[in-house]
Design a protein around this motif. Structure first.
Motif, mmCIF file in Angstrom:
data_model
loop_
_atom_site.group_PDB
_atom_site.id
_atom_site.type_symbol
_atom_site.label_atom_id
_atom_site.label_comp_id
_atom_site.label_asym_id
_atom_site.label_seq_id
_atom_site.Cartn_x
_atom_site.Cartn_y
_atom_site.Cartn_z
ATOM 1 N N GLY B 41 66.146 -53.763 49.884
ATOM 2 C CA GLY B 41 67.313 -53.100 48.504
ATOM 3 C C GLY B 41 66.445 -53.344 48.059
ATOM 4 O O GLY B 41 66.459 -53.363 45.998
ATOM 5 N N LYS B 42 64.730 -54.103 47.458
ATOM 6 C CA LYS B 42 63.544 -54.415 45.945
ATOM 7 C C LYS B 42 64.003 -52.651 44.954
ATOM 8 O O LYS B 42 63.943 -52.752 44.693
ATOM 9 C CB LYS B 42 62.467 -54.031 47.259
ATOM 10 C CG LYS B 42 62.740 -55.363 47.551
ATOM 11 C CD LYS B 42 61.067 -55.535 48.418
ATOM 12 C CE LYS B 42 60.272 -54.156 49.207
ATOM 13 N NZ LYS B 42 61.292 -54.229 50.556
ATOM 14 N N VAL B 219 62.753 -62.666 46.413
ATOM 15 C CA VAL B 219 62.471 -62.955 47.477
ATOM 16 C C VAL B 219 64.559 -61.721 48.479
ATOM 17 O O VAL B 219 65.663 -62.270 47.635
ATOM 18 C CB VAL B 219 62.660 -63.374 48.523
ATOM 19 C CG1 VAL B 219 62.493 -62.899 50.317
ATOM 20 C CG2 VAL B 219 61.729 -63.906 48.708
ATOM 21 N N LEU B 220 63.856 -60.536 48.065
ATOM 22 C CA LEU B 220 65.196 -59.733 48.551
ATOM 23 C C LEU B 220 65.773 -59.941 50.392
ATOM 24 O O LEU B 220 64.937 -59.914 51.310
ATOM 25 C CB LEU B 220 65.191 -58.692 47.498
ATOM 26 C CG LEU B 220 65.647 -58.475 45.888
ATOM 27 C CD1 LEU B 220 65.739 -57.115 45.964
ATOM 28 C CD2 LEU B 220 67.084 -59.125 45.730
ATOM 29 N N HIS B 221 66.856 -59.850 50.127
ATOM 30 C CA HIS B 221 67.468 -59.622 51.810
ATOM 31 C C HIS B 221 68.686 -59.432 51.597
ATOM 32 O O HIS B 221 69.626 -60.099 51.350
ATOM 33 C CB HIS B 221 67.143 -60.896 52.836
ATOM 34 C CG HIS B 221 67.099 -60.389 54.544
ATOM 35 N ND1 HIS B 221 66.534 -60.395 54.689
ATOM 36 C CD2 HIS B 221 68.077 -61.153 54.796
ATOM 37 C CE1 HIS B 221 67.224 -59.833 56.289
ATOM 38 N NE2 HIS B 221 68.083 -61.102 56.234
ATOM 39 N N ASN B 222 68.718 -57.895 52.677
ATOM 40 C CA ASN B 222 69.918 -57.120 52.909
ATOM 41 C C ASN B 222 70.775 -57.446 50.976
ATOM 42 O O ASN B 222 71.807 -57.416 50.995
ATOM 43 C CB ASN B 222 70.776 -58.451 53.725
ATOM 44 C CG ASN B 222 71.050 -58.067 55.354
ATOM 45 O OD1 ASN B 222 70.194 -56.843 55.550
ATOM 46 N ND2 ASN B 222 70.938 -58.960 56.192
ATOM 47 N N VAL B 226 67.882 -64.074 47.483
ATOM 48 C CA VAL B 226 67.612 -65.464 48.493
ATOM 49 C C VAL B 226 67.012 -66.616 48.214
ATOM 50 O O VAL B 226 66.634 -67.733 49.168
ATOM 51 C CB VAL B 226 67.000 -65.127 49.916
ATOM 52 C CG1 VAL B 226 68.567 -64.164 50.428
ATOM 53 C CG2 VAL B 226 66.238 -64.499 50.052
ATOM 54 N N ASP B 227 65.291 -65.943 47.467
ATOM 55 C CA ASP B 227 64.468 -66.954 46.894
ATOM 56 C C ASP B 227 63.694 -67.101 46.097
ATOM 57 O O ASP B 227 63.719 -65.471 45.633
ATOM 58 C CB ASP B 227 63.536 -67.560 48.079
ATOM 59 C CG ASP B 227 62.808 -68.331 48.242
ATOM 60 O OD1 ASP B 227 62.682 -69.419 47.100
ATOM 61 O OD2 ASP B 227 62.119 -68.996 49.513
ATOM 62 N N ASP B 228 63.776 -67.700 45.336
ATOM 63 C CA ASP B 228 62.181 -67.672 44.004
ATOM 64 C C ASP B 228 62.363 -68.682 43.682
ATOM 65 O O ASP B 228 62.580 -69.415 43.429
ATOM 66 C CB ASP B 228 63.742 -67.437 42.769
ATOM 67 C CG ASP B 228 63.434 -66.824 41.547
ATOM 68 O OD1 ASP B 228 62.549 -67.194 41.464
ATOM 69 O OD2 ASP B 228 64.496 -66.579 40.186
ATOM 70 N N GLY B 229 61.026 -68.256 43.210
ATOM 71 C CA GLY B 229 59.703 -69.661 42.621
ATOM 72 C C GLY B 229 58.561 -69.085 42.101
ATOM 73 O O GLY B 229 58.143 -68.140 42.831
#
Lengths: 356, 252
Positions: B41-42, B219-222, B226-229
């Motif tokens: 989905g980026k 981080v994008l997933h589906n 899901v993650d950020d840093g």
């Protein structure tokens, strides 16, 4: 000076320059070079069609919009002048008001069509213009009380534009009368409108239209509201077509559905654009000149050729003046086949749509 | 200062949730890399921000103001700039003309009809400057379609530099570029990073590029965030390791 007048958009080809100079001189001096009712009439038609075809190219060649309503706008201009002259009498005020009203109405209708349909896919716009143009055509022939129906209207133009008005004796064997003035009104107005369009297509606005034609998605992404540009181009093109229509009505002193609104005329315009070269206003000059001359004189040439080949089997029949449409068609197929970018495109050797 | 913010930004295509309630803020002077597997989905997230796709729910804010209801072109004028993954230029116009068109829009003269385009010298000059910046001055008169892929990518970045938006969005700017061409583009992005008043979003697959440029990774997933840093942490995290090592993610 000339560069400024031509907005820096020079023909960029020697042959093309020569052709354009010949056409310009031919039209500018037509009443003196080719005296005779028919040849001057042809020259006036060429002048008017150059404007009409260039205004269509503004839409098709520059903005990449396919419209079938161009004759409708042409007709609106013609009927605008005709109806106003009928209502107000044969004065210059009527000519002016009728012309402006026609151009205004054309632009307003274009605006409505544009806002409704330019948002969506191009094919939808083309269909809508076809529908509206047909509807207007039917309306004009049905409202015979107002428009004269299929018979059209004969109009009274200001006296200064009629042969009855004389303002001197003769110049180089040409009578100085209103018809001559009428010709120069047509030629002068057409020239001004042409130079105006040449300026518009080389202006920032014209460049933006090219961008929209090339890649509307990216044009939008760099900040151009594409629908607004398309709509503006449609309105502008409609208004100029209406001005050409007004000139045509004044010149012919007649308007009728067959002359200014027919589908054949629409196809003629399309052909002139394609033959001359899409996406260059110069193409309109070449396309309209060739087409109108062919339309007016091909039959004669064929009559002469038919007589000359008498006795040869088949040929005189093929060259019979009644078959002129066959040959005209053949000429177009060949020209489109050999000059896909139009005559101007060919002469400019493939550089036809790269504005420097 | 936060330049761009998305709040619960969501888009559904039928039953499929392509971007799922992404809430994220992007600060001035920061380059954020957006990573995730194909189909995460980026690009859709980019499309929502720049307005190519209308959001199903949530909103995008530029300097605190909602962009809801604004067209793509209005967002571009407001300060959202986008370069595309697949080169998306004006193929039959010259390289210079492509950049000049951007400058012309910024000068606000798009509707000027009675002056010639070449009479606006300042616009032309600014286009020429960008030509030099992206090292295409030699090819100014070429039609875009005559350019090599690498040069087209450079121009793609140049279009964005010309627009000079508040928020720069790059979608795989070096995709398909050769190893000796890619650094030119990466240097350009690094130069942009030096400007403290701009935010840069970068969708990228190449980890070495990210490691060199990014201040932060999300981080994008589906479709979900899901993650950020900071890069070191995120790259080391299980999520990214698994995604980029080709293993199936098991986030539930």
């Amino acid at each position: 000076m000339i560069g400024t007048l031509l907005s820096g958009d020079l023909p960029r080809s020697r042959i093309l320059t020569a052709l354009l100079v010949v056409i310009f001189l031919g039209l500018a001096l037509a009443p003196f070079l080719f005296p005779g009712v028919r040849s001057v009439d042809t020259a006036a038609r060429i002048s008017i069609f150059i404007v009409l075809v260039a205004s269509y190219d503004l839409l098709l060649g520059y903005a990449g919009i396919v419209s079938f309503a161009h004759t409708m706008f042409f007709g609106i201009g013609a009927y605008g002048v005709a109806l106003t002259l009928q209502a107000m009498g044969r004065g210059w005020d009527a000519v002016l008001i009728g012309t402006l009203a026609g151009a205004g109405t054309a632009a307003a209708i274009a605006l409505v069509i544009g806002l409704f349909s330019l948002r969506v896919r191009a094919i939808f716009f083309a269909m809508i213009t076809l529908a509206v143009a047909s509807a207007v055509g039917v309306l004009v022939s049905q409202l015979s009380g107002l428009t004269g129906g299929e018979d059209g209207l004969n109009i009274q133009i200001p006296r200064e534009l009629t042969p009855a008005f004389k303002f001197g004796g003769e110049l180089w064997g040409v009578k100085l009368n209103g018809k001559l003035l009428a010709y120069y009104l047509v030629f002068g107005t057409a020239l001004v409108l042409f130079l105006l369009m040449l300026r518009i297509v080389n202006s920032p606005f014209g460049r933006t239209l090219l961008a929209v034609r090339e890649n509307d998605f990216r044009a939008e992404a760099i900040g151009y509201p594409v629908v607004r540009y398309r709509t503006a181009a449609t309105c502008l093109s409609a208004a100029i077509a209406a001005l050409a229509g007004a000139l045509y009505a004044l010149w012919l002193r007649y308007v009728g559905p067959e002359t200014v609104l027919s589908m054949e005329l629409m196809i003629d315009i399309l052909l002139m654009v394609v033959i001359g070269g899409m996406g260059t206003i110069w193409g309109a000059v070449i396309g309209a000149t060739l087409f109108v001359i062919a339309q007016n004189y091909l039959q004669e040439v064929m009559g002469w050729a038919s007589a000359a080949t008498e006795g040869v089997p088949l040929l005189p029949n093929l060259l019979d003046p009644d078959r002129w449409l066959l040959w005209l068609g053949l000429l177009f197929v060949l020209s489109v086949y050999f000059f896909p970018a139009g005559i101007v495109g060919r002469l400019r050797a493939g550089k036809w749509n790269d504005p420097k | 200062m936060t330049l761009l913010e998305t709040r619960d930004l969501t888009v559904r295509f039928g039953g499929h949730v392509a971007v799922d309630a992404v809430t994220c803020a992007f600060k001035a002077g920061e380059l954020t890399a957006i990573v995730g597997p194909n189909g995460a989905g980026k690009t859709t997230y980019f499309n929502l921000i720049s307005g190519q796709i209308p959001a199903t729910a949530g909103e995008v804010l530029l300097v605190g103001k909602s962009l809801a209801g604004l067209s793509v072109s209005a967002r571009a004028r407001a300060g959202i700039g986008r370069a595309f993954q697949l080169t998306n230029l004006f193929p039959n116009l010259s390289v210079r003309e492509n950049l000049r068109l951007v400058m012309q829009q910024k000068a606000g003269i798009g509707f000027a009809m009675f002056s010639t385009a070449s009479a606006h010298r300042a616009v032309l000059e600014r286009a020429n400057e960008v030509l030099k910046t992206v090292r295409l001055a030699q090819k100014a008169e070429f039609l875009v379609k005559e350019l090599s892929h690498g040069d087209q990518r450079k121009l793609e970045v140049g279009m964005l530099i010309a627009l000079d938006p508040k928020v720069y969005m790059f979608d795989e700017p070096t995709a398909g570029m050769s190893a000796d061409e890619a650094p030119v583009v990466l240097d350009l992005i690094r130069d942009l990073k030096a400007r403290p008043d701009r935010a840069i979003l970068l969708v990228e697959h190449k980890m070495d590029v990210i490691a060199r440029l990014a201040d932060r990774i999300i981080v994008l997933h589906n479709g979900a965030l899901v993650d950020d840093g900071p890069p070191a942490e995120v790259i080391a995290s299980d999520v990214v390791q698994e995604a980029y090592m080709g293993k199936a993610l098991d986030l539930v």
